[in-house]
Design a protein around this motif. Structure first.
Motif, PDB file in Angstrom:
ATOM      1  N   LEU A  11       0.820  -1.211   0.000  1.00 24.39           N
ATOM      2  CA  LEU A  11       0.000   0.000   0.000  1.00 24.39           C
ATOM      3  C   LEU A  11       0.856   1.264   0.000  1.00 24.39           C
ATOM      4  CD1 LEU A  11      -2.792  -1.064   2.516  1.00 24.39           C
ATOM      5  CD2 LEU A  11      -2.972  -0.854   0.040  1.00 24.39           C
ATOM      6  N   GLY A  12       2.180   1.107  -0.015  1.00 21.97           N
ATOM      7  CA  GLY A  12       3.056   2.261  -0.157  1.00 21.97           C
ATOM      8  C   GLY A  12       3.961   2.545   1.013  1.00 21.97           C
ATOM      9  N   ALA A  13       3.861   1.789   2.114  1.00 22.67           N
ATOM     10  CA  ALA A  13       4.732   2.034   3.262  1.00 22.67           C
ATOM     11  C   ALA A  13       6.158   1.582   2.961  1.00 22.67           C
ATOM     12  CB  ALA A  13       4.206   1.296   4.494  1.00 22.67           C
ATOM     13  N   ASP A  14       7.114   2.233   3.603  1.00 26.56           N
ATOM     14  CA  ASP A  14       8.528   1.828   3.531  1.00 26.56           C
ATOM     15  C   ASP A  14       8.769   0.861   4.677  1.00 26.56           C
ATOM     16  OD1 ASP A  14      11.276   1.587   3.306  1.00 26.56           O
ATOM     17  OD2 ASP A  14      11.703   3.567   4.162  1.00 26.56           O
ATOM     18  N   VAL A  15       8.833  -0.424   4.370  1.00 22.28           N
ATOM     19  CA  VAL A  15       8.990  -1.458   5.394  1.00 22.28           C
ATOM     20  C   VAL A  15      10.430  -1.950   5.373  1.00 22.28           C
ATOM     21  CG1 VAL A  15       8.218  -3.707   6.230  1.00 22.28           C
ATOM     22  CG2 VAL A  15       6.568  -2.123   5.196  1.00 22.28           C
ATOM     23  N   ILE A  16      11.106  -1.794   6.517  1.00 22.33           N
ATOM     24  CA  ILE A  16      12.498  -2.221   6.653  1.00 22.33           C
ATOM     25  C   ILE A  16      12.527  -3.449   7.543  1.00 22.33           C
ATOM     26  CG2 ILE A  16      14.804  -1.573   7.447  1.00 22.33           C
ATOM     27  CD1 ILE A  16      13.954   1.376   6.992  1.00 22.33           C
ATOM     28  N   ARG A  17      12.901  -4.570   6.972  1.00 20.01           N
ATOM     29  CA  ARG A  17      12.900  -5.843   7.698  1.00 20.01           C
ATOM     30  C   ARG A  17      14.262  -6.055   8.353  1.00 20.01           C
ATOM     31  NH1 ARG A  17      10.358 -10.822   8.076  1.00 20.01           N
ATOM     32  NH2 ARG A  17      11.811 -12.589   8.209  1.00 20.01           N
ATOM     33  N   ILE A  18      14.246  -6.356   9.643  1.00 19.30           N
ATOM     34  CA  ILE A  18      15.463  -6.614  10.397  1.00 19.30           C
ATOM     35  C   ILE A  18      15.685  -8.122  10.466  1.00 19.30           C
ATOM     36  CG2 ILE A  18      16.695  -6.218  12.550  1.00 19.30           C
ATOM     37  CD1 ILE A  18      15.805  -3.639  11.129  1.00 19.30           C
ATOM     38  N   GLU A  19      16.887  -8.561  10.079  1.00 20.83           N
ATOM     39  CA  GLU A  19      17.208  -9.985  10.180  1.00 20.83           C
ATOM     40  C   GLU A  19      18.519 -10.162  10.929  1.00 20.83           C
ATOM     41  OE1 GLU A  19      15.919 -12.714   6.900  1.00 20.83           O
ATOM     42  OE2 GLU A  19      16.315 -10.906   5.733  1.00 20.83           O
ATOM     43  N   SER A  20      18.606 -11.249  11.658  1.00 22.59           N
ATOM     44  CA  SER A  20      19.839 -11.577  12.349  1.00 22.59           C
ATOM     45  C   SER A  20      20.893 -12.008  11.332  1.00 22.59           C
ATOM     46  CB  SER A  20      19.602 -12.689  13.367  1.00 22.59           C
ATOM     47  OG  SER A  20      19.020 -13.812  12.734  1.00 22.59           O
ATOM     48  N   VAL A  21      22.137 -12.047  11.756  1.00 15.54           N
ATOM     49  CA  VAL A  21      23.227 -12.417  10.856  1.00 15.54           C
ATOM     50  C   VAL A  21      22.970 -13.815  10.284  1.00 15.54           C
ATOM     51  CG1 VAL A  21      25.687 -12.930  10.717  1.00 15.54           C
ATOM     52  CG2 VAL A  21      24.890 -10.934  12.022  1.00 15.54           C
ATOM     53  N   GLY A  22      23.045 -13.908   8.973  1.00 12.30           N
ATOM     54  CA  GLY A  22      22.765 -15.179   8.299  1.00 12.30           C
ATOM     55  C   GLY A  22      21.344 -15.290   7.813  1.00 12.30           C
ATOM     56  N   GLY A  23      20.473 -14.383   8.241  1.00  9.48           N
ATOM     57  CA  GLY A  23      19.086 -14.416   7.796  1.00  9.48           C
ATOM     58  C   GLY A  23      18.158 -15.002   8.833  1.00  9.48           C
ATOM     59  N   ALA A  24      16.883 -14.702   8.702  1.00 13.21           N
ATOM     60  CA  ALA A  24      15.869 -15.194   9.627  1.00 13.21           C
ATOM     61  C   ALA A  24      15.704 -16.708   9.492  1.00 13.21           C
ATOM     62  CB  ALA A  24      14.546 -14.496   9.363  1.00 13.21           C
ATOM     63  N   PRO A  25      15.210 -17.385  10.557  1.00 10.60           N
ATOM     64  CA  PRO A  25      15.090 -18.848  10.499  1.00 10.60           C
ATOM     65  C   PRO A  25      14.107 -19.347   9.450  1.00 10.60           C
ATOM     66  CG  PRO A  25      14.040 -17.969  12.487  1.00 10.60           C
ATOM     67  CD  PRO A  25      14.825 -16.859  11.878  1.00 10.60           C
ATOM     68  N   ASP A  26      13.181 -18.491   9.008  1.00  9.15           N
ATOM     69  CA  ASP A  26      12.213 -18.941   8.008  1.00  9.15           C
ATOM     70  C   ASP A  26      12.695 -18.708   6.585  1.00  9.15           C
ATOM     71  OD1 ASP A  26      12.072 -16.223   8.445  1.00  9.15           O
ATOM     72  OD2 ASP A  26       9.925 -16.076   8.054  1.00  9.15           O
ATOM     73  N   ARG A  27      13.927 -18.259   6.414  1.00  9.28           N
ATOM     74  CA  ARG A  27      14.477 -18.021   5.071  1.00  9.28           C
ATOM     75  C   ARG A  27      14.579 -19.310   4.253  1.00  9.28           C
ATOM     76  NH1 ARG A  27      16.250 -13.444   1.926  1.00  9.28           N
ATOM     77  NH2 ARG A  27      16.329 -11.647   3.297  1.00  9.28           N
ATOM     78  N   THR A  28      14.603 -20.449   4.901  1.00  7.85           N
ATOM     79  CA  THR A  28      14.758 -21.719   4.179  1.00  7.85           C
ATOM     80  C   THR A  28      13.512 -22.591   4.285  1.00  7.85           C
ATOM     81  OG1 THR A  28      15.803 -22.700   6.148  1.00  7.85           O
ATOM     82  CG2 THR A  28      17.255 -21.748   4.491  1.00  7.85           C
ATOM     83  N   ARG A  29      12.391 -21.982   4.629  1.00  6.71           N
ATOM     84  CA  ARG A  29      11.166 -22.765   4.804  1.00  6.71           C
ATOM     85  C   ARG A  29      10.610 -23.207   3.446  1.00  6.71           C
ATOM     86  NH1 ARG A  29       5.601 -21.092   8.019  1.00  6.71           N
ATOM     87  NH2 ARG A  29       5.145 -23.184   8.793  1.00  6.71           N
ATOM     88  N   TRP A  30      10.110 -24.425   3.394  1.00  5.76           N
ATOM     89  CA  TRP A  30       9.539 -24.985   2.168  1.00  5.76           C
ATOM     90  C   TRP A  30       8.230 -24.285   1.824  1.00  5.76           C
ATOM     91  CZ3 TRP A  30      10.127 -30.956   1.428  1.00  5.76           C
ATOM     92  CH2 TRP A  30      11.468 -31.299   1.548  1.00  5.76           C
ATOM     93  N   PRO A  31       7.848 -24.245   0.516  1.00 11.79           N
ATOM     94  CA  PRO A  31       8.503 -24.853  -0.641  1.00 11.79           C
ATOM     95  C   PRO A  31       9.728 -24.056  -1.096  1.00 11.79           C
ATOM     96  CG  PRO A  31       6.579 -23.653  -1.356  1.00 11.79           C
ATOM     97  CD  PRO A  31       6.569 -23.606   0.140  1.00 11.79           C
ATOM     98  N   LEU A  32      10.656 -24.784  -1.752  1.00 13.10           N
ATOM     99  CA  LEU A  32      11.913 -24.200  -2.196  1.00 13.10           C
ATOM    100  C   LEU A  32      12.026 -24.249  -3.713  1.00 13.10           C
ATOM    101  CD1 LEU A  32      14.352 -26.005   0.294  1.00 13.10           C
ATOM    102  CD2 LEU A  32      13.224 -23.788   0.610  1.00 13.10           C
ATOM    103  N   ALA A  33      12.753 -23.292  -4.280  1.00 14.08           N
ATOM    104  CA  ALA A  33      13.166 -23.370  -5.676  1.00 14.08           C
ATOM    105  C   ALA A  33      14.311 -24.372  -5.794  1.00 14.08           C
ATOM    106  CB  ALA A  33      13.607 -21.991  -6.167  1.00 14.08           C
ATOM    107  N   ASP A  34      14.667 -24.731  -7.013  1.00 10.82           N
ATOM    108  CA  ASP A  34      15.768 -25.676  -7.212  1.00 10.82           C
ATOM    109  C   ASP A  34      17.066 -25.172  -6.593  1.00 10.82           C
ATOM    110  OD1 ASP A  34      14.064 -27.348  -8.556  1.00 10.82           O
ATOM    111  OD2 ASP A  34      14.691 -26.699 -10.561  1.00 10.82           O
ATOM    112  N   SER A  35      17.219 -23.854  -6.522  1.00 12.12           N
ATOM    113  CA  SER A  35      18.435 -23.264  -5.961  1.00 12.12           C
ATOM    114  C   SER A  35      18.478 -23.343  -4.434  1.00 12.12           C
ATOM    115  CB  SER A  35      18.520 -21.790  -6.369  1.00 12.12           C
ATOM    116  OG  SER A  35      17.452 -21.058  -5.783  1.00 12.12           O
ATOM    117  N   GLY A  36      17.354 -23.712  -3.815  1.00  9.98           N
ATOM    118  CA  GLY A  36      17.266 -23.715  -2.354  1.00  9.98           C
ATOM    119  C   GLY A  36      16.640 -22.453  -1.791  1.00  9.98           C
ATOM    120  N   THR A  37      16.345 -21.475  -2.642  1.00  9.15           N
ATOM    121  CA  THR A  37      15.687 -20.246  -2.192  1.00  9.15           C
ATOM    122  C   THR A  37      14.240 -20.548  -1.826  1.00  9.15           C
ATOM    123  OG1 THR A  37      17.083 -18.898  -3.624  1.00  9.15           O
ATOM    124  CG2 THR A  37      15.038 -17.898  -2.848  1.00  9.15           C
ATOM    125  N   SER A  38      13.788 -20.006  -0.701  1.00  7.26           N
ATOM    126  CA  SER A  38      12.437 -20.284  -0.220  1.00  7.26           C
ATOM    127  C   SER A  38      11.401 -19.516  -1.033  1.00  7.26           C
ATOM    128  CB  SER A  38      12.315 -19.900   1.255  1.00  7.26           C
ATOM    129  OG  SER A  38      10.975 -19.991   1.693  1.00  7.26           O
TER     130      SER A  38
END
Length: 428
Positions: A22-49
């Motif tokens: 809707l137009g807001a500037d959303v800044i997502r904070i992640e811990s070093v290495g990325g958030a724990p849900d970064r690898t949640r299924w389903p995944l692309a062939d590359s492993g990207t969630s």
């Protein structure tokens, strides 16, 4: 509006993305290495969630060591800064004492702090445990099922995400009018309880001695169920009104037969309750018609009526029907997501002033760390280098992955360029 998001999984990322679209500037904070849900299924062939990428479109992302005091102070500075457009945070965690409502409000009294909890008392819960606790799985599934059936759709996560966004906008509106900040709390379990109450399920359980029965694909309180055609296709048919019902009988040639049945039973099938009460008999009559007609024949008959119906499709069927449903729907557009490649993705389903927002890519881990800290906190190059050297932040170059591009990329680029001209993102 600038929103700092510290979140994971479904509800809070969905809330942030809803506002970003809707137009807001959303800044997502992640811990070093990325958030724990970064690898949640389903995944692309590359492993990207695919799941993570779908829920975080259009945000900026920074990578900070939240276990360090300096990292938490950086995030707190981002939250309380930003002038009139800042001072807003969405979170689903109270683990960090430096980032609680009380700690942040001490620095910025007009803070808007939006928090998702599992239960009202602050206890943990997820969609699937909330499902189990609120009765829905015990009335979901086939009529003869003996065990609970959880719904595939995380309905309480989705509803909670939208409640979070609604609560945030109400709090921001209040702050705009009064200058006062506040904390907004939404408990996942409360979302399910409120919905069960609003739909009458809880009142029914309190006032009726007989528990609600499991009825499979019948629609409770009216007439609706699934039918299989002679060629093996399956349809969902719903007749909510007398007009729908009469149209269904006309389309199937069963008007006289059902009239005779109504007379024999002393029933008025123009009444929803009567259609529901005798659903098995009526369903069997209609099923016999559908089993002797192919899907094209059934479709031709139903299209002459106002009956509510749809053919059952798999996700694969839906995705394969791109020419009609994806390419022609302004909701959808092509995106080229790093790690995934080119695919159709939705923007916001909310159309504002006739304008349809278009989907954007989701950020990579730490993609905007330097940009955000430089522009929002006025940190110098030396400041950023020191933070990086001390492991407080990490930065990643923007990567592009074209290996999954469709062989018709030029044509799809043209489609995307057309949509960018015709449809502009709405703002809130």
């Amino acid at each position: 509006m600038r929103i700092i998001e510290i979140s994971s999984y479904v509800a809070t990322p969905l809330s942030g993305m809803t506002l970003a679209q809707l137009g807001a500037d959303v800044i997502r904070i992640e811990s070093v290495g990325g958030a724990p849900d970064r690898t949640r299924w389903p995944l692309a062939d590359s492993g990207t969630s695919l799941y993570w990428s779908g829920l975080n479109k259009g945000k900026r992302a920074i990578e900070v060591d939240l276990s360090s005091e300096r990292g938490r102070r950086l995030v707190a500075d981002l939250i309380v800064g930003g002038g009139r457009r800042g001072g807003i945070v969405i979170s689903n965690s109270e683990r960090n004492p430096d980032l609680t409502y009380e700690a942040l409000r001490a620095r910025r009294p007009d803070l808007i702090h939006v928090l998702l909890t599992g239960r009202r008392d602050g206890g943990t819960a997820v969609d699937y445990t909330v499902q189990a606790a609120t009765g829905f799985p015990l009335v979901t599934g086939p009529e003869d099922a003996a065990r609970p059936v959880n719904h595939l759709l995380p309905a309480w996560d989705v509803a909670a995400g939208l409640y979070l966004a609604t609560g945030l906008l109400a709090a921001e509106r209040h702050r705009l009018l009064t200058g006062e900040g506040q904390q907004v709390r939404v408990a996942l379990e409360d979302v399910a309880l409120a919905t069960a109450g609003n739909l009458g399920y809880l009142a029914e359980a309190q006032l009726n001695s007989a528990p609600r029965e499991r009825i499979g694909n019948y629609v409770y309180g009216t007439f609706g169920r699934d039918f299989t055609t002679a060629d093996g296709e399956r349809l969902m048919i719903v007749a909510l009104t007398p007009r729908h019902w009469r149209g269904l009988l006309t389309a199937t040639g069963l008007t006289d037969v059902v009239s005779a049945l109504a007379a024999a039973l002393g029933a008025d099938f123009d009444e929803e309750a009567e259609r529901y009460r005798h659903r098995a008999l009526l369903g069997d009559l209609l099923a016999s018609w559908f089993t002797t007609h192919t899907f094209p024949e059934a479709e031709a008959a139903l299209r002459t009526t106002r009956v509510l119906w749809s053919k059952y499709r798999t996700f694969t069927d839906l995705a394969a029907d791109g020419a009609r449903l994806l390419r022609q729907n302004p909701l959808m557009a092509q995106v080229r997501q790093p790690g995934i490649g080119r695919h159709w993705a939705p923007g916001s389903p909310v159309v504002m002033a006739g304008e349809q927002s278009q989907p954007e890519v989701s950020p990579q881990v730490g993609q905007h760390t330097e940009e955000v800290l430089r522009t929002e906190l006025a940190l110098s190059t030396d400041d950023l280098a020191m933070l990086h050297e001390n492991g407080v932040i990490r930065t990643h170059d923007d990567e592009h992955d074209d290996e999954h591009d469709d062989e018709h990329g030029d044509e799809q680029d043209a489609v995307q360029r057309t949509r960018e001209v015709d449809h502009h993102g709405a703002t809130c």
